[in-house]
Design a protein around this motif. Structure first.
Motif, PDB file in Angstrom:
ATOM      1  N   LYS A 134      -1.435 -16.349  -3.033  1.00  0.00           N
ATOM      2  CA  LYS A 134      -2.793 -16.642  -3.496  1.00  0.00           C
ATOM      3  C   LYS A 134      -3.612 -15.370  -3.700  1.00  0.00           C
ATOM      4  CE  LYS A 134      -5.007 -18.977  -0.507  1.00  0.00           C
ATOM      5  NZ  LYS A 134      -5.405 -20.133   0.326  1.00  0.00           N
ATOM      6  N   TYR A 135      -3.614 -14.499  -2.709  1.00  0.00           N
ATOM      7  CA  TYR A 135      -4.453 -13.302  -2.806  1.00  0.00           C
ATOM      8  C   TYR A 135      -3.781 -12.204  -3.624  1.00  0.00           C
ATOM      9  CZ  TYR A 135      -7.345 -15.563   0.685  1.00  0.00           C
ATOM     10  OH  TYR A 135      -8.153 -16.454   1.322  1.00  0.00           O
ATOM     11  N   GLY A 136      -2.446 -12.223  -3.675  1.00  0.00           N
ATOM     12  CA  GLY A 136      -1.752 -11.234  -4.493  1.00  0.00           C
ATOM     13  C   GLY A 136      -1.947 -11.487  -5.973  1.00  0.00           C
ATOM     14  N   LEU A 137      -1.896 -12.762  -6.394  1.00  0.00           N
ATOM     15  CA  LEU A 137      -2.082 -13.084  -7.809  1.00  0.00           C
ATOM     16  C   LEU A 137      -3.535 -12.935  -8.240  1.00  0.00           C
ATOM     17  CD1 LEU A 137       0.265 -16.168  -8.271  1.00  0.00           C
ATOM     18  CD2 LEU A 137       0.648 -13.791  -8.961  1.00  0.00           C
ATOM     19  N   PHE A 138      -4.447 -13.002  -7.288  1.00  0.00           N
ATOM     20  CA  PHE A 138      -5.859 -12.772  -7.608  1.00  0.00           C
ATOM     21  C   PHE A 138      -6.060 -11.371  -8.191  1.00  0.00           C
ATOM     22  CE2 PHE A 138      -9.595 -10.583  -5.777  1.00  0.00           C
ATOM     23  CZ  PHE A 138     -10.588 -11.169  -6.545  1.00  0.00           C
ATOM     24  N   ASP A 139      -5.220 -10.441  -7.772  1.00  0.00           N
ATOM     25  CA  ASP A 139      -5.346  -9.046  -8.199  1.00  0.00           C
ATOM     26  C   ASP A 139      -4.381  -8.699  -9.340  1.00  0.00           C
ATOM     27  OD1 ASP A 139      -6.588  -6.480  -7.691  1.00  0.00           O
ATOM     28  OD2 ASP A 139      -4.634  -5.815  -6.976  1.00  0.00           O
ATOM     29  N   ARG A 140      -3.819  -9.717 -10.010  1.00  0.00           N
ATOM     30  CA  ARG A 140      -2.764  -9.433 -10.981  1.00  0.00           C
ATOM     31  C   ARG A 140      -3.250  -8.625 -12.179  1.00  0.00           C
ATOM     32  NH1 ARG A 140      -3.972 -14.837 -11.351  1.00  0.00           N
ATOM     33  NH2 ARG A 140      -4.708 -15.643 -13.356  1.00  0.00           N
ATOM     34  N   GLY A 141      -4.571  -8.620 -12.477  1.00  0.00           N
ATOM     35  CA  GLY A 141      -5.080  -7.869 -13.616  1.00  0.00           C
ATOM     36  C   GLY A 141      -4.884  -6.370 -13.468  1.00  0.00           C
ATOM     37  N   LYS A 142      -4.712  -5.903 -12.216  1.00  0.00           N
ATOM     38  CA  LYS A 142      -4.553  -4.469 -11.971  1.00  0.00           C
ATOM     39  C   LYS A 142      -3.082  -4.068 -11.825  1.00  0.00           C
ATOM     40  CE  LYS A 142      -8.970  -4.459  -9.484  1.00  0.00           C
ATOM     41  NZ  LYS A 142      -9.641  -4.165  -8.198  1.00  0.00           N
ATOM     42  N   ARG A 143      -2.164  -4.969 -12.187  1.00  0.00           N
ATOM     43  CA  ARG A 143      -0.757  -4.700 -11.935  1.00  0.00           C
ATOM     44  C   ARG A 143      -0.011  -4.103 -13.124  1.00  0.00           C
ATOM     45  NH1 ARG A 143       1.396  -6.229  -7.926  1.00  0.00           N
ATOM     46  NH2 ARG A 143       0.372  -7.359  -6.299  1.00  0.00           N
ATOM     47  N   ASN A 144      -0.661  -4.028 -14.237  1.00  0.00           N
ATOM     48  CA  ASN A 144      -0.022  -3.485 -15.448  1.00  0.00           C
ATOM     49  C   ASN A 144       1.256  -4.246 -15.797  1.00  0.00           C
ATOM     50  OD1 ASN A 144      -1.989  -1.436 -15.674  1.00  0.00           O
ATOM     51  ND2 ASN A 144      -0.877  -0.191 -14.159  1.00  0.00           N
ATOM     52  N   GLY A 145       1.210  -5.557 -15.642  1.00  0.00           N
ATOM     53  CA  GLY A 145       2.364  -6.378 -16.006  1.00  0.00           C
ATOM     54  C   GLY A 145       3.435  -6.489 -14.952  1.00  0.00           C
ATOM     55  N   GLU A 146       3.312  -5.758 -13.831  1.00  0.00           N
ATOM     56  CA  GLU A 146       4.317  -5.820 -12.768  1.00  0.00           C
ATOM     57  C   GLU A 146       4.165  -7.124 -11.986  1.00  0.00           C
ATOM     58  OE1 GLU A 146       6.821  -3.847 -11.732  1.00  0.00           O
ATOM     59  OE2 GLU A 146       6.545  -2.651 -13.558  1.00  0.00           O
ATOM     60  N   PRO A 147       5.277  -7.812 -11.674  1.00  0.00           N
ATOM     61  CA  PRO A 147       5.178  -9.046 -10.883  1.00  0.00           C
ATOM     62  C   PRO A 147       4.794  -8.736  -9.430  1.00  0.00           C
ATOM     63  CG  PRO A 147       7.477  -8.456 -11.213  1.00  0.00           C
ATOM     64  CD  PRO A 147       6.673  -7.498 -12.037  1.00  0.00           C
ATOM     65  N   LEU A 148       4.205  -9.718  -8.783  1.00  0.00           N
ATOM     66  CA  LEU A 148       3.885  -9.595  -7.366  1.00  0.00           C
ATOM     67  C   LEU A 148       5.173  -9.703  -6.559  1.00  0.00           C
ATOM     68  CD1 LEU A 148       1.839  -9.672  -4.937  1.00  0.00           C
ATOM     69  CD2 LEU A 148       1.895 -12.170  -5.181  1.00  0.00           C
ATOM     70  N   GLY A 149       5.373  -8.795  -5.633  1.00  0.00           N
ATOM     71  CA  GLY A 149       6.562  -8.839  -4.776  1.00  0.00           C
ATOM     72  C   GLY A 149       6.237  -9.423  -3.410  1.00  0.00           C
ATOM     73  N   ILE A 150       7.016 -10.417  -2.999  1.00  0.00           N
ATOM     74  CA  ILE A 150       6.870 -11.016  -1.664  1.00  0.00           C
ATOM     75  C   ILE A 150       8.259 -11.046  -1.024  1.00  0.00           C
ATOM     76  CG2 ILE A 150       6.207 -13.044  -0.311  1.00  0.00           C
ATOM     77  CD1 ILE A 150       4.344 -13.851  -2.553  1.00  0.00           C
ATOM     78  N   THR A 151       8.377 -10.445   0.160  1.00  0.00           N
ATOM     79  CA  THR A 151       9.671 -10.337   0.832  1.00  0.00           C
ATOM     80  C   THR A 151       9.561 -10.828   2.267  1.00  0.00           C
ATOM     81  OG1 THR A 151      10.208  -8.397  -0.523  1.00  0.00           O
ATOM     82  CG2 THR A 151      11.566  -8.790   1.439  1.00  0.00           C
ATOM     83  N   VAL A 152      10.529 -11.650   2.664  1.00  0.00           N
ATOM     84  CA  VAL A 152      10.596 -12.141   4.049  1.00  0.00           C
ATOM     85  C   VAL A 152      11.857 -11.560   4.677  1.00  0.00           C
ATOM     86  CG1 VAL A 152      10.681 -14.164   5.547  1.00  0.00           C
ATOM     87  CG2 VAL A 152       9.436 -14.274   3.375  1.00  0.00           C
ATOM     88  N   THR A 153      11.696 -10.904   5.827  1.00  0.00           N
ATOM     89  CA  THR A 153      12.838 -10.278   6.504  1.00  0.00           C
ATOM     90  C   THR A 153      12.852 -10.657   7.978  1.00  0.00           C
ATOM     91  OG1 THR A 153      11.559  -8.270   7.009  1.00  0.00           O
ATOM     92  CG2 THR A 153      12.806  -8.295   4.934  1.00  0.00           C
TER      93      THR A 153
END
Length: 421
Positions: free
Chosen positions: A312-331
């Motif tokens: 939710k909060y990562g996609l809110f900032d997607r305009g500043k990503r220059n087309g890069e997808p949001l990365g989410i990793t669970v380890t």
């Protein structure tokens, strides 16, 4: 009071046991008046017969209430099975608590002709918040009823010892329920006011100026639906949080395989990220053979809450990503020593993202109810309860929760759980 009745019954059973055993003593001795040179031997034999007839351990084990007995040096002589079951990790803290010790002091200082029961309210914060009420009563009984290590006078059966009988009642759930009612009124009324005011405003407009305007009606009904769903999410979150808090001091007993837990997370998260510019991965290679004791549904809820927040909060900032997808990793990995976690063996589950990050001044308050970062609160819908639920669930599991974040780089939410040995 029920607990006072238990104390009276317990003391009566302890005192009455000696009288009930008297005919047995006489019958077994074979003489009403023992010979002078056999006096000590007869006393010993009578005492042993008393111990075989009834013991304090047997009396305590028969009671369904949580009870314990202290001698006049404040050492616990007997702890009932029910007390061990209810207060496994807290009995030492209860006995050492200043309120409890003060009540014991007042009780032991009473004169024989002026004995009154005492009462103490004990509030514990470690390892969990608990509220325990104790009722205390002093009684003098023969040494024969005590375990040998706690007898006075060198263990002589003819001696008598002053004991403090204690009945314990856990009032945590009642106190938490009252507190939750207060919190609900204070917080929920604040959070519900905005969507409720919007709904009332739209309804008045639809009933008046827009009564015959289908375009405005369609627009307003869509907004009203969103506001109603917002209130529903808020109430659902509050009810779930309330249920978790009521269970906080009841440690779950289920054995959970971490690899299976992460597989379930991957399956459920697939629906959330479908069609979104997100690169999601679960790395479960190090989770094989790792198990914890807990509630699988609640731990899954914890991980889902963290993934949803990252999304939710990562996609809110997607305009500043220059087309890069949001990365989410669970380890998952075994907890490293000297890394700030408890010393016992544990594992660390991490949910990391490449989102906008959180300013350091907000990190310590993220698990408070309804707390939201001001910059994103107006743009990202949420109840402000997700991390409060995470914290409460992990407290029930004796876990730890830490949020690490760097603005512009991302956030890492780390969970420590004790490994099942």
């Amino acid at each position: 009071m029920i607990m006072h009745a238990w104390l009276a019954a317990l003391c009566g059973m302890a005192g009455g046991g000696a009288l009930a055993a008297l005919p047995l003593f006489i019958a077994r001795s074979g003489h009403f008046e023992p010979l002078p040179d056999d006096t000590e031997r007869q006393k010993t034999r009578i005492g042993r017969d008393a111990a075989s007839a009834v013991t304090l351990d047997e009396v305590m084990a028969s009671l369904p209430a949580a009870t314990l007995v202290l001698n006049d040096t404040r050492l616990p002589c007997v702890i009932s099975p029910e007390a061990k079951r209810q207060f496994t990790n807290s009995l030492g803290s209860i006995i050492r608590h200043p309120a409890f010790q003060s009540s014991v002091d007042r009780l032991l200082a009473q004169k024989k002709e002026d004995q009154q029961p005492a009462e103490a309210l004990i509030v514990l914060d470690i390892p969990h918040y608990r509220v325990v009420r104790a009722w205390l009563q002093k009684k003098t009984v023969p040494n024969a009823f005590l375990p040998e290590g706690y007898r006075k006078g060198g263990g002589a059966f003819s001696s008598r010892t002053t004991l403090v009988f204690v009945a314990l009642h856990d009032e945590t759930e009642a106190v938490l329920a009252e507190r939750q009612h207060t919190d609900f009124v204070a917080f929920a009324s604040h959070e519900l006011r905005t969507p409720l005011a919007s709904l009332l405003g739209f309804i008045e407009t639809l009933q008046g100026p827009a009564a015959d305007d289908p375009v405005i009606q369609k627009e307003f009904l869509g907004i009203m639906s969103e506001q109603a769903k917002r209130m529903q999410r808020l109430l659902d979150g509050l009810l779930y949080l309330s249920r978790v808090q009521m269970q906080e001091h009841h440690r779950p007993k289920e054995t959970i395989g971490i690899a299976e837990l992460l597989k379930r997370l991957s399956d459920e998260a697939a629906g959330l990220i479908a069609g979104k510019p997100v690169r999601f991965q679960v790395q479960a290679d190090d989770a094989q053979e790792l198990c914890v004791q807990g509630d699988e549904a609640q731990l899954l809820q914890v991980l889902m809450n963290l993934v949803e927040n990252a999304l939710k909060y990562g996609l809110f900032d997607r305009g500043k990503r220059n087309g890069e997808p949001l990365g989410i990793t669970v380890t998952c990995a075994r907890a490293a020593k000297n890394a700030g976690w408890p010393a016992e063996p544990g594992l660390v589950l991490s949910v990391t993202d490449t989102g906008p990050g959180i300013p350091a001044r907000h990190l310590n308050r993220l698990t408070e109810r309804f707390y939201r970062v001001a910059k994103t609160a107006a743009s990202v819908q949420g109840s402000g309860l997700g991390l409060a639920i995470v914290q409460q669930i992990l407290a029930r599991h004796d876990g730890r929760f830490v949020v690490e974040s760097t603005v512009g780089e991302g956030t890492a939410c780390r969970i420590w759980l004790p490994l099942l040995s």
